[in-house]
Design a protein around this motif. Structure first.
Motif, mmCIF file in Angstrom:
data_model
loop_
_atom_site.group_PDB
_atom_site.id
_atom_site.type_symbol
_atom_site.label_atom_id
_atom_site.label_comp_id
_atom_site.label_asym_id
_atom_site.label_seq_id
_atom_site.Cartn_x
_atom_site.Cartn_y
_atom_site.Cartn_z
ATOM 1 N N PHE A 109 0.833 -1.197 0.000
ATOM 2 C CA PHE A 109 0.000 0.000 0.000
ATOM 3 C C PHE A 109 0.872 1.252 0.000
ATOM 4 O O PHE A 109 0.659 2.182 -0.763
ATOM 5 C CB PHE A 109 -0.931 -0.032 1.213
ATOM 6 N N GLN A 110 1.887 1.285 0.858
ATOM 7 C CA GLN A 110 2.774 2.442 0.925
ATOM 8 C C GLN A 110 3.528 2.625 -0.385
ATOM 9 O O GLN A 110 3.692 3.739 -0.868
ATOM 10 C CB GLN A 110 3.763 2.285 2.078
ATOM 11 N N ARG A 111 3.975 1.531 -0.960
ATOM 12 C CA ARG A 111 4.716 1.591 -2.215
ATOM 13 C C ARG A 111 3.837 2.134 -3.335
ATOM 14 O O ARG A 111 4.255 2.989 -4.107
ATOM 15 C CB ARG A 111 5.234 0.204 -2.553
ATOM 16 N N VAL A 112 2.614 1.666 -3.424
ATOM 17 C CA VAL A 112 1.687 2.145 -4.444
ATOM 18 C C VAL A 112 1.410 3.633 -4.247
ATOM 19 O O VAL A 112 1.402 4.411 -5.196
ATOM 20 C CB VAL A 112 0.375 1.323 -4.431
ATOM 21 N N CYS A 113 1.204 4.041 -3.000
ATOM 22 C CA CYS A 113 0.942 5.459 -2.721
ATOM 23 C C CYS A 113 2.129 6.327 -3.104
ATOM 24 O O CYS A 113 1.965 7.391 -3.692
ATOM 25 C CB CYS A 113 0.591 5.653 -1.253
ATOM 26 N N LEU A 114 3.325 5.883 -2.781
ATOM 27 C CA LEU A 114 4.519 6.642 -3.114
ATOM 28 C C LEU A 114 4.686 6.747 -4.624
ATOM 29 O O LEU A 114 4.940 7.830 -5.155
ATOM 30 C CB LEU A 114 5.756 5.999 -2.473
ATOM 31 N N LEU A 115 4.508 5.641 -5.332
ATOM 32 C CA LEU A 115 4.630 5.669 -6.787
ATOM 33 C C LEU A 115 3.558 6.553 -7.416
ATOM 34 O O LEU A 115 3.831 7.304 -8.348
ATOM 35 C CB LEU A 115 4.550 4.250 -7.357
ATOM 36 N N THR B 109 2.110 9.106 -6.016
ATOM 37 C CA THR B 109 2.448 10.484 -5.702
ATOM 38 C C THR B 109 3.496 11.006 -6.669
ATOM 39 O O THR B 109 3.400 12.132 -7.156
ATOM 40 C CB THR B 109 2.954 10.592 -4.249
ATOM 41 N N MET B 110 4.470 10.190 -6.980
ATOM 42 C CA MET B 110 5.506 10.615 -7.912
ATOM 43 C C MET B 110 4.932 10.825 -9.316
ATOM 44 O O MET B 110 5.326 11.748 -10.023
ATOM 45 C CB MET B 110 6.635 9.591 -7.924
ATOM 46 N N ASN C 146 -3.593 19.170 -2.900
ATOM 47 C CA ASN C 146 -4.890 18.594 -3.219
ATOM 48 C C ASN C 146 -4.752 17.470 -4.244
ATOM 49 O O ASN C 146 -5.428 16.449 -4.161
ATOM 50 C CB ASN C 146 -5.869 19.661 -3.705
ATOM 51 N N THR C 147 -3.849 17.638 -5.193
ATOM 52 C CA THR C 147 -3.599 16.587 -6.170
ATOM 53 C C THR C 147 -3.041 15.347 -5.482
ATOM 54 O O THR C 147 -3.473 14.224 -5.762
ATOM 55 C CB THR C 147 -2.626 17.086 -7.261
ATOM 56 N N ILE C 148 -2.089 15.534 -4.580
ATOM 57 C CA ILE C 148 -1.505 14.408 -3.839
ATOM 58 C C ILE C 148 -2.586 13.698 -3.045
ATOM 59 O O ILE C 148 -2.716 12.472 -3.096
ATOM 60 C CB ILE C 148 -0.378 14.894 -2.902
ATOM 61 N N ASP D 214 7.801 13.989 -1.836
ATOM 62 C CA ASP D 214 8.516 12.914 -1.146
ATOM 63 C C ASP D 214 7.884 12.595 0.202
ATOM 64 O O ASP D 214 7.911 11.452 0.644
ATOM 65 C CB ASP D 214 9.984 13.298 -0.909
ATOM 66 N N LEU D 215 7.321 13.574 0.853
ATOM 67 C CA LEU D 215 6.896 13.433 2.244
ATOM 68 C C LEU D 215 5.411 13.136 2.416
ATOM 69 O O LEU D 215 5.044 12.192 3.112
ATOM 70 C CB LEU D 215 7.246 14.726 3.004
ATOM 71 N N ILE D 216 4.562 13.908 1.799
ATOM 72 C CA ILE D 216 3.152 13.909 2.160
ATOM 73 C C ILE D 216 2.446 12.588 1.864
ATOM 74 O O ILE D 216 1.767 12.046 2.730
ATOM 75 C CB ILE D 216 2.414 15.088 1.489
ATOM 76 N N GLY D 217 2.566 12.069 0.663
ATOM 77 C CA GLY D 217 1.894 10.798 0.356
ATOM 78 C C GLY D 217 2.341 9.689 1.274
ATOM 79 O O GLY D 217 1.536 8.896 1.764
#
Length: 142
Positions: free
Chosen positions: A7-13, A15-16, A73-75, A132-135
């Motif tokens: 889940f964290q990996r998907v969110c980070l990707l 977000t990028m 808001n996009t993030i 890098d941080l918020i998501g």
């Protein structure tokens, strides 16, 4: 991999990837004056997606805060795609834009993530910190 790690990996990707996505303009923000010697802030609301958070700023970072709202808001909209709220209100983290490297958020209210910004507008370094941080940190907040 554990479910949380995936889940964290998907969110980070995700977000990028939103660096290249379109901007959403279906939210509102309103300026509020500080209380109890706290920072002024913008209250950002996206009623369609049940997103509400505050963007705090010191006297030198109001422009940076305004510029960051669209990014934030996009993030949050992207991260929301991977969150199941079960109809409950989601707790979204607040952000503070400050020049003071020693700034500490007051120990009350919601989590407030700090973005150091040394220019009057949103610097590239501060913008990178957002992505890098918020998501990543929002996932921890849930």
């Amino acid at each position: 991999m554990t479910k949380l790690f995936k889940f964290q990996r998907v969110c980070l990707l995700s977000t990028m990837c939103i660096l290249f996505s379109c901007n959403h303009k279906d939210y509102t923000y309103q300026k509020h004056s500080s209380a109890n010697k706290d920072l002024d802030y913008y209250l950002v609301e996206d009623e369609e997606k049940n997103i509400e958070y505050k963007v705090y700023f010191d006297e030198k970072n109001e422009n940076a805060a305004i510029e960051a709202i669209n990014h934030l808001n996009t993030i949050y909209r992207e991260v929301l795609k991977f969150h199941i709220s079960n109809g409950e209100k989601t707790n979204w983290a607040d952000v503070a834009f400050v020049k003071d490297n020693n700034y500490l958020a007051p120990a009350f209210g919601t989590t407030r993530w700090i973005i150091q910004n040394q220019t009057d507008n949103l610097s590239q370094k501060a913008e990178k910190q957002l992505y890098d941080l918020i998501g990543h940190e929002q996932v921890h907040a849930w």
